[in-house]
Design a protein around this motif. Structure first.
Motif, PDB file in Angstrom:
ATOM      1  N   CYS A 281       0.836  -1.202   0.000  1.00 47.18           N
ATOM      2  CA  CYS A 281       0.000   0.000   0.000  1.00 47.18           C
ATOM      3  C   CYS A 281       0.873   1.255   0.000  1.00 47.18           C
ATOM      4  CB  CYS A 281      -0.923   0.004   1.218  1.00 47.18           C
ATOM      5  SG  CYS A 281      -2.231  -1.236   1.180  1.00 47.18           S
ATOM      6  N   ASP A 282       1.920   1.243   0.802  1.00 46.59           N
ATOM      7  CA  ASP A 282       2.791   2.406   0.891  1.00 46.59           C
ATOM      8  C   ASP A 282       3.512   2.671  -0.419  1.00 46.59           C
ATOM      9  OD1 ASP A 282       4.101   4.552   2.332  1.00 46.59           O
ATOM     10  OD2 ASP A 282       5.893   3.299   2.330  1.00 46.59           O
ATOM     11  N   ALA A 283       3.896   1.610  -1.133  1.00 48.89           N
ATOM     12  CA  ALA A 283       4.607   1.774  -2.403  1.00 48.89           C
ATOM     13  C   ALA A 283       3.786   2.586  -3.396  1.00 48.89           C
ATOM     14  CB  ALA A 283       4.948   0.409  -2.987  1.00 48.89           C
ATOM     15  N   PHE A 284       2.452   2.448  -3.330  1.00 53.55           N
ATOM     16  CA  PHE A 284       1.588   3.140  -4.282  1.00 53.55           C
ATOM     17  C   PHE A 284       0.694   4.181  -3.600  1.00 53.55           C
ATOM     18  CE2 PHE A 284       2.662  -0.957  -6.178  1.00 53.55           C
ATOM     19  CZ  PHE A 284       3.298  -0.497  -7.326  1.00 53.55           C
ATOM     20  N   SER A 285       1.112   4.616  -2.412  1.00 53.98           N
ATOM     21  CA  SER A 285       0.428   5.696  -1.684  1.00 53.98           C
ATOM     22  C   SER A 285      -1.056   5.422  -1.479  1.00 53.98           C
ATOM     23  CB  SER A 285       0.635   7.031  -2.405  1.00 53.98           C
ATOM     24  OG  SER A 285       2.007   7.373  -2.430  1.00 53.98           O
ATOM     25  N   ILE A 286      -1.392   4.169  -1.227  1.00 52.71           N
ATOM     26  CA  ILE A 286      -2.761   3.816  -0.870  1.00 52.71           C
ATOM     27  C   ILE A 286      -2.907   4.009   0.640  1.00 52.71           C
ATOM     28  CG2 ILE A 286      -4.477   1.973  -0.790  1.00 52.71           C
ATOM     29  CD1 ILE A 286      -3.000   0.679  -3.149  1.00 52.71           C
ATOM     30  N   THR A 323       5.060   6.248   4.356  1.00 49.31           N
ATOM     31  CA  THR A 323       4.727   7.663   4.230  1.00 49.31           C
ATOM     32  C   THR A 323       3.322   7.893   3.685  1.00 49.31           C
ATOM     33  OG1 THR A 323       5.717   7.767   2.016  1.00 49.31           O
ATOM     34  CG2 THR A 323       7.142   8.309   3.890  1.00 49.31           C
ATOM     35  N   THR A 324       2.636   6.824   3.320  1.00 48.57           N
ATOM     36  CA  THR A 324       1.256   6.992   2.889  1.00 48.57           C
ATOM     37  C   THR A 324       0.394   7.433   4.081  1.00 48.57           C
ATOM     38  OG1 THR A 324      -0.549   5.938   1.649  1.00 48.57           O
ATOM     39  CG2 THR A 324       0.514   4.617   3.376  1.00 48.57           C
ATOM     40  N   ALA A 343      -0.359   1.158  15.865  1.00 48.17           N
ATOM     41  CA  ALA A 343      -1.007   2.472  15.941  1.00 48.17           C
ATOM     42  C   ALA A 343      -0.048   3.612  15.611  1.00 48.17           C
ATOM     43  CB  ALA A 343      -1.619   2.670  17.325  1.00 48.17           C
ATOM     44  N   ASN A 344       0.990   3.314  14.858  1.00 43.14           N
ATOM     45  CA  ASN A 344       1.913   4.348  14.395  1.00 43.14           C
ATOM     46  C   ASN A 344       1.261   5.018  13.191  1.00 43.14           C
ATOM     47  OD1 ASN A 344       4.098   5.861  13.343  1.00 43.14           O
ATOM     48  ND2 ASN A 344       5.550   4.437  14.265  1.00 43.14           N
ATOM     49  N   ALA A 345       0.442   6.027  13.457  1.00 33.35           N
ATOM     50  CA  ALA A 345      -0.422   6.591  12.428  1.00 33.35           C
ATOM     51  C   ALA A 345      -0.389   8.113  12.443  1.00 33.35           C
ATOM     52  CB  ALA A 345      -1.857   6.102  12.635  1.00 33.35           C
ATOM     53  N   ASP A 346      -0.881   8.700  11.356  1.00 31.25           N
ATOM     54  CA  ASP A 346      -1.026  10.158  11.288  1.00 31.25           C
ATOM     55  C   ASP A 346      -2.169  10.611  12.185  1.00 31.25           C
ATOM     56  OD1 ASP A 346       0.951  10.688   9.120  1.00 31.25           O
ATOM     57  OD2 ASP A 346      -0.425   9.426   7.982  1.00 31.25           O
ATOM     58  N   ALA A 427      -5.617  13.595   2.543  1.00 35.67           N
ATOM     59  CA  ALA A 427      -5.543  13.349   1.100  1.00 35.67           C
ATOM     60  C   ALA A 427      -4.357  14.042   0.439  1.00 35.67           C
ATOM     61  CB  ALA A 427      -6.849  13.783   0.428  1.00 35.67           C
ATOM     62  N   THR A 428      -3.916  15.141   0.989  1.00 31.26           N
ATOM     63  CA  THR A 428      -2.808  15.892   0.392  1.00 31.26           C
ATOM     64  C   THR A 428      -1.502  15.696   1.156  1.00 31.26           C
ATOM     65  OG1 THR A 428      -3.510  17.844   1.647  1.00 31.26           O
ATOM     66  CG2 THR A 428      -4.301  17.648  -0.622  1.00 31.26           C
ATOM     67  N   LYS A 429      -1.420  14.646   1.967  1.00 25.88           N
ATOM     68  CA  LYS A 429      -0.204  14.403   2.761  1.00 25.88           C
ATOM     69  C   LYS A 429       1.015  14.264   1.857  1.00 25.88           C
ATOM     70  CE  LYS A 429       2.026  11.102   5.852  1.00 25.88           C
ATOM     71  NZ  LYS A 429       1.976   9.757   6.452  1.00 25.88           N
ATOM     72  N   ARG A 430       2.090  14.950   2.230  1.00 24.82           N
ATOM     73  CA  ARG A 430       3.358  14.852   1.505  1.00 24.82           C
ATOM     74  C   ARG A 430       4.475  14.715   2.532  1.00 24.82           C
ATOM     75  NH1 ARG A 430       0.130  14.212  -1.685  1.00 24.82           N
ATOM     76  NH2 ARG A 430      -0.201  15.189  -3.734  1.00 24.82           N
ATOM     77  N   VAL A 431       5.376  13.807   2.307  1.00 22.76           N
ATOM     78  CA  VAL A 431       6.492  13.584   3.213  1.00 22.76           C
ATOM     79  C   VAL A 431       7.778  13.515   2.404  1.00 22.76           C
ATOM     80  CG1 VAL A 431       7.559  11.981   4.846  1.00 22.76           C
ATOM     81  CG2 VAL A 431       5.095  12.351   4.914  1.00 22.76           C
ATOM     82  N   GLN A 432       8.792  14.228   2.844  1.00 28.29           N
ATOM     83  CA  GLN A 432      10.096  14.170   2.194  1.00 28.29           C
ATOM     84  C   GLN A 432      11.047  13.372   3.077  1.00 28.29           C
ATOM     85  OE1 GLN A 432      11.601  17.953   0.943  1.00 28.29           O
ATOM     86  NE2 GLN A 432      13.497  17.099   0.111  1.00 28.29           N
ATOM     87  N   ARG A 433      11.582  12.305   2.559  1.00 27.57           N
ATOM     88  CA  ARG A 433      12.458  11.431   3.326  1.00 27.57           C
ATOM     89  C   ARG A 433      13.868  12.008   3.423  1.00 27.57           C
ATOM     90  NH1 ARG A 433      10.723   6.083   3.785  1.00 27.57           N
ATOM     91  NH2 ARG A 433       8.882   5.518   2.576  1.00 27.57           N
ATOM     92  N   MET A 434      14.592  11.597   4.453  1.00 24.88           N
ATOM     93  CA  MET A 434      16.007  11.920   4.539  1.00 24.88           C
ATOM     94  C   MET A 434      16.758  11.123   3.467  1.00 24.88           C
ATOM     95  SD  MET A 434      16.610  11.861   8.671  1.00 24.88           S
ATOM     96  CE  MET A 434      18.324  12.349   8.474  1.00 24.88           C
ATOM     97  N   PRO A 435      17.785  11.705   2.857  1.00 29.82           N
ATOM     98  CA  PRO A 435      18.524  10.992   1.806  1.00 29.82           C
ATOM     99  C   PRO A 435      19.152   9.701   2.340  1.00 29.82           C
ATOM    100  CG  PRO A 435      19.105  13.329   1.843  1.00 29.82           C
ATOM    101  CD  PRO A 435      18.302  13.068   3.082  1.00 29.82           C
TER     102      PRO A 435
END
Length: 443
Positions: A281-286, A323-324, A343-346, A427-435
């Motif tokens: 799910c996370d791979a495709f932002s579901i 990050t989904t 329960a590690n959730a937004d 719905a508009t959640k955006r996360v930038q990962r550390m390199p």
């Protein structure tokens, strides 16, 4: 109606109205492009013959084209194996396909559909897809069952679809090639076209029923939240104390995870299944909606030695790394490590009547009120009363909100609305990962 047998017949069953543009038609592998369930998609279909090097080149080319154009790819596996007359070229071709599957993984959805024999290198490729669908007529194995049986290692149903489902490889098992093609088309419709596309949207429908906390089951709990008739359960034959499904909530596609509740603890298979599903799910932002009601991880040193701790760490890492959009709904018990992992959730919704605690309330009061309990005449009864009081005051939904362990407390009847609202919010959640190259969680 006759059941599809040839590659062309399978492709005609898979594509809308049987129409598609052929890319390759000769040899043991046919490939095509068309629309399935209204979604542009590539398909590769083996026709039962031995696969030559030129056939593996076709498969690799289609996978690369799918990645470049951002369209899903469905591969129908049915082959007696590599063409041994070609010598070592057969081995290099198989390796090239597995490498292409890994390269494309997470870019566009890959669905493997096993309608016939699928062994050795092809089995590696099929098991490496995002989803594996099997016909009951299909066979999937690394070691041919007859070879294993001849060596004295005979296993009932080895290589069968039922065995693959029990092993957690087959996500769906259907009766025949026609149903497999239809199931693949449905999954193509539910999954995004690629990792940059948004989740699919459908007509919304009211849930099939209300959340019943007194008579709890994970599938019915999920049905009380998702749109009626939208859920497709995946990996039903594996890790049966967890329910995983793709469904829609208010028309939007989500992944649903629901634990069984009661005294049913999470074994390593349940944990592995959940991590695998959430990662897809996370791979495709579901978005992932997790219904938490569990006695926790199986309390057994033998389970830990067999991989339980490793798989639990994998689960916790998968949820933390995802990050989904993540929504946790605590419908019952979420104690200790189970809360930490699931329960590690937004946004976390606590259902009135739930228990969120660092340890079981009964265990907590035996430590907190040790002296008081020892002075009493009815230790068991006093412990139960103190545990009930502790749960109500310290471990309740409202207490969890005050402590920051939940964002909102709602009655059972308000869960669907709370989840729909949370999905809109995220719905508009955006996360930038550390390199980094990639994480290194336990696999």
């Amino acid at each position: 109606m006759a059941i599809a047998k040839t590659g062309k017949e399978v492709l005609a069953k898979f594509f809308d109205e049987g129409a598609y543009s052929a890319l390759y038609a000769d040899g043991a592998v046919a490939a095509a492009f068309g629309s399935a369930n209204g979604v542009p998609v590539y398909a590769v279909c083996q026709n039962g013959a031995a696969v030559a090097e030129k056939d593996t080149e076709k498969i690799v080319k289609v996978l690369d084209m799918a990645a470049k154009t951002g369209n899903p790819v469905v591969t129908f596996y049915n082959s007696v194996g590599a063409k041994l007359e070609e010598g070592l070229a057969a081995l290099s071709g198989s390796a090239a396909v597995v490498a292409a599957v890994a390269r494309v993984s997470g870019v566009v959805p890959q669905i493997a559909v096993v309608t016939g024999v699928c062994g050795a290198g092809s089995a590696l490729a099929a098991a490496g897809a995002d989803l594996c669908i099997m016909s009951e007529e299909g066979e999937l194995f690394l070691t041919p069952p007859f070879t294993s049986a001849a060596a004295g290692d005979k296993t009932e149903d080895a290589g069968s679809a039922a065995y693959a489902a029990k092993a957690g490889v087959a996500a769906l098992v259907v009766k025949n090639a026609d149903e497999a093609a239809a199931a693949a088309a449905r999954m193509v419709g539910l999954l995004p076209a690629n990792n940059l596309a948004g989740p699919a949207v459908f007509e919304a429908a009211e849930p099939a029923g209300a959340l019943n906390l007194a008579k709890y089951s994970p599938d019915e709990a999920a049905a009380s939240i998702v749109d009626a008739g939208s859920a497709v359960e995946l990996y039903a034959g594996y890790g049966k104390n967890v329910y995983t499904a793709l469904a829609t909530v208010a028309g939007s596609v989500v992944g649903v995870v629901a634990t069984k509740g009661g005294d049913e603890a999470l074994c390593r298979c349940c944990v592995s299944k959940t991590a695998r599903f959430v990662r897809m799910c996370d791979a495709f932002s579901i978005p992932v909606v997790t219904l938490v009601n569990t006695d926790g991880f199986r309390k057994s040193c033998a389970e830990d030695v067999s991989g339980g701790l490793r798989e639990a760490a994998r689960l916790a890492g998968t949820y933390a790394d995802a990050t989904t959009a993540k929504i946790a709904v605590v419908t019952g018990k979420a104690v200790g490590a189970a809360y930490t992992a699931l329960a590690n959730a937004d946004l976390t919704v606590a259902v009135e009547g739930c228990t969120i605690a660092p340890i079981e309330p009964k265990a907590a009061v035996t430590v907190l009120y040790k002296d008081e309990l020892e002075q009493g005449t009815n230790i068991a009864g006093d412990t139960a009363k103190l545990a009930a009081k502790y749960a109500a005051e310290v471990c309740s939904a409202s207490a969890a909100v005050r402590a920051g362990l939940a964002d909102v407390a709602v009655p059972a009847a308000g869960v669907r609305a709370a989840v729909a609202s949370a999905l809109d919010m995220l719905a508009t959640k955006r996360v930038q990962r550390m390199p980094k190259k990639h994480g290194n969680m336990a696999l």
